[in-house]
Design an enzyme around this catalytic site. Structure first.
Site, PDB file in Angstrom:
ATOM      1  N   PRO A  93      73.273  39.517   1.916  1.00 27.28           N
ATOM      2  CA  PRO A  93      73.317  40.985   1.929  1.00 27.28           C
ATOM      3  C   PRO A  93      74.498  41.539   2.723  1.00 27.28           C
ATOM      4  O   PRO A  93      74.850  42.690   2.601  1.00 27.28           O
ATOM      5  CB  PRO A  93      71.977  41.373   2.581  1.00 27.28           C
ATOM      6  CG  PRO A  93      71.089  40.207   2.368  1.00 27.28           C
ATOM      7  CD  PRO A  93      71.991  39.013   2.449  1.00 27.28           C
ATOM      8  N   GLU A 120      66.717  31.952   7.176  1.00 25.37           N
ATOM      9  CA  GLU A 120      67.346  33.169   7.707  1.00 25.37           C
ATOM     10  C   GLU A 120      68.856  33.097   7.587  1.00 25.37           C
ATOM     11  O   GLU A 120      69.579  33.878   8.198  1.00 25.37           O
ATOM     12  CB  GLU A 120      66.937  33.349   9.171  1.00 25.37           C
ATOM     13  CG  GLU A 120      65.436  33.522   9.373  1.00 25.37           C
ATOM     14  CD  GLU A 120      64.841  34.537   8.420  1.00 25.37           C
ATOM     15  OE1 GLU A 120      63.898  34.188   7.702  1.00 25.37           O
ATOM     16  OE2 GLU A 120      65.372  35.666   8.361  1.00 25.37           O
ATOM     17  N   ARG A 158      80.761  34.923 -18.062  1.00 25.24           N
ATOM     18  CA  ARG A 158      80.901  35.663 -19.327  1.00 25.24           C
ATOM     19  C   ARG A 158      82.327  36.151 -19.541  1.00 25.24           C
ATOM     20  O   ARG A 158      82.742  36.397 -20.672  1.00 25.24           O
ATOM     21  CB  ARG A 158      79.988  36.894 -19.311  1.00 25.24           C
ATOM     22  CG  ARG A 158      78.512  36.617 -19.317  1.00 25.24           C
ATOM     23  CD  ARG A 158      77.746  37.906 -19.033  1.00 25.24           C
ATOM     24  NE  ARG A 158      78.152  38.975 -19.935  1.00 25.24           N
ATOM     25  CZ  ARG A 158      77.690  39.128 -21.163  1.00 25.24           C
ATOM     26  NH1 ARG A 158      76.830  38.263 -21.637  1.00 25.24           N
ATOM     27  NH2 ARG A 158      78.089  40.117 -21.931  1.00 25.24           N
ATOM     28  N   ASP A 173      84.657  45.334 -24.742  1.00 23.89           N
ATOM     29  CA  ASP A 173      86.014  45.845 -24.935  1.00 23.89           C
ATOM     30  C   ASP A 173      86.295  47.003 -23.974  1.00 23.89           C
ATOM     31  O   ASP A 173      85.400  47.484 -23.299  1.00 23.89           O
ATOM     32  CB  ASP A 173      86.209  46.248 -26.409  1.00 23.89           C
ATOM     33  CG  ASP A 173      85.459  47.536 -26.718  1.00 23.89           C
ATOM     34  OD1 ASP A 173      85.268  47.827 -27.894  1.00 23.89           O
ATOM     35  OD2 ASP A 173      85.062  48.225 -25.775  1.00 23.89           O
TER      36      ASP A 173
HETATM   37  N1  LIG Z   1      70.728  40.601  -1.682  1.00 28.85           N
HETATM   38  C1  LIG Z   1      71.498  39.469  -1.694  1.00 28.85           C
HETATM   39  N2  LIG Z   1      72.739  39.387  -2.228  1.00 28.85           N
HETATM   40  O1  LIG Z   1      73.171  38.121  -2.032  1.00 28.85           O
HETATM   41  N3  LIG Z   1      72.239  37.378  -1.393  1.00 28.85           N
HETATM   42  C2  LIG Z   1      71.194  38.180  -1.162  1.00 28.85           C
HETATM   43  C3  LIG Z   1      69.934  37.802  -0.499  1.00 28.85           C
HETATM   44  O2  LIG Z   1      69.048  38.649  -0.455  1.00 28.85           O
HETATM   45  N4  LIG Z   1      69.732  36.558   0.052  1.00 28.85           N
HETATM   46  C4  LIG Z   1      68.466  36.262   0.692  1.00 28.85           C
HETATM   47  C5  LIG Z   1      68.688  35.690   2.067  1.00 28.85           C
HETATM   48  N5  LIG Z   1      69.542  34.514   2.008  1.00 28.85           N
HETATM   49  C6  LIG Z   1      69.686  33.860   3.328  1.00 28.85           C
HETATM   50  C7  LIG Z   1      70.326  34.730   4.378  1.00 28.85           C
HETATM   51  C8  LIG Z   1      69.531  35.565   5.168  1.00 28.85           C
HETATM   52  C9  LIG Z   1      70.160  36.371   6.103  1.00 28.85           C
HETATM   53  C10 LIG Z   1      71.539  36.309   6.246  1.00 28.85           C
HETATM   54  C11 LIG Z   1      72.264  35.462   5.418  1.00 28.85           C
HETATM   55  N6  LIG Z   1      71.646  34.683   4.500  1.00 28.85           N
HETATM   56  C12 LIG Z   1      70.840  34.832   1.416  1.00 28.85           C
HETATM   57  C13 LIG Z   1      70.690  35.440   0.036  1.00 28.85           C
END
Ligand SMILES: Nc1nonc1C(=O)N1CCN(Cc2ccccn2)CC1
Length: 250
Positions: A93, A120, A158, A173
């Site tokens: 995130p 986490e 894609r 396009d």
């Molecule tokens: N929204 C999203 N867009 O890309 N990834 C997400 C996403 O929610 N996730 C869930 C937690 N994961 C593990 C995590 C937790 C905290 C900090 C870093 N990494 C990563 C991927």
């Protein structure tokens, strides 16, 4: 395009490798997908892949040594398979928001190693030492990085030349570029009294193209006006949008 994936759940990616556009692209060799599982690098009896956070607090992080070993092997393989240094991406995130422009950049860039995090997340020193770019698919928290990784891979794959068949690429396009899609219709002509717009039955291709462009512009204006900000419309587009607005709010 060569894409390496580092994930504790590589079987999740069968959704990409066995179905649809990406499945066919993998089969045709347009996309090479290879997987590395940090668990394969665990040397203890329990094959540990997570570790406790310094400073305490809830949850675990991905164990540094098994994660780094998997990333390093994926990176080495990329260089052998493609002769290029890969771009190593971490989904979180905290990353750059993925959009169509970003997908295009990824599709036209170097091979990718995509790291799907669990728990986490990962140690900040791994981000600093091994991750080139962090990307996010949106402001919500998922259970892991596998689904975001599949979204990023699908969106980029894609756009790799030869992946989409001719008829699909028509959908990509320039006319649709940056606008919301127009409404679509198929048989029957009447669904509980709701009829297909007559222009689509007319066979008049010029009128149909203008109707679809007008609907795309109008929908974008109604639902995502932010997409029109800073965008220069050509004479035809401006005229059609003005027509749409006039009809919508006379
Ligand atoms: N929204 C999203 N867009 O890309 N990834 C997400 C996403 O929610 N996730 C869930 C937690 N994961 C593990 C995590 C937790 C905290 C900090 C870093 N990494 C990563 C991927």
């Amino acid at each position: 395009m060569w894409i390496g994936v580092v994930s504790l759940f590589p079987e999740m990616f069968e959704a990409l490798t066995r179905q649809g556009v990406t499945g066919r692209a993998v089969e045709k060799g347009r996309i090479d997908l290879e997987f590395w599982n940090p668990r394969d690098y665990a040397t203890d009896r329990h094959r540990t892949v997570d570790d406790r956070p310094y400073g305490g607090g809830p949850g675990m992080l991905m164990k540094v040594d098994t994660l780094r070993a998997a990333i390093h092997d994926a990176r080495s393989r990329a260089e052998i398979a493609t002769g290029q240094r890969p771009k190593v991406i971490y989904l979180s995130p905290q990353g750059r928001r993925l959009d169509q422009r970003g997908a295009g950049e990824l599709a036209s860039g170097p091979p990718l190693v995509v790291v799907a995090g669990r728990y986490e997340g990962i140690d900040e020193r791994v981000v600093e030492a091994d991750i080139d770019e962090e990307w996010s698919i949106g402001d919500y928290v998922l259970s892991g990085g596998e689904l975001p990784a599949m979204v990023l891979i699908d969106a980029a794959a894609r756009l790799v030349p030869g992946v989409l068949g001719h008829q699909d690429s028509a959908l990509e396009d320039s006319f649709n570029d940056g606008l919301l899609d127009c409404p679509h219709y198929t048989r029957p002509e009447d669904v509980e009294g709701r009829r297909v717009p007559e222009v689509l039955l007319s066979g008049h291709h010029g009128a149909i193209r203008r109707w679809r462009l007008k609907q795309s512009l109008g929908r974008t204006w109604l639902r995502r006006p932010d997409l029109l900000e800073g965008r220069t419309l050509n004479d035809e587009q401006r005229e059609l949008l003005e027509e749409f607005i006039e009809e919508y709010a006379p």
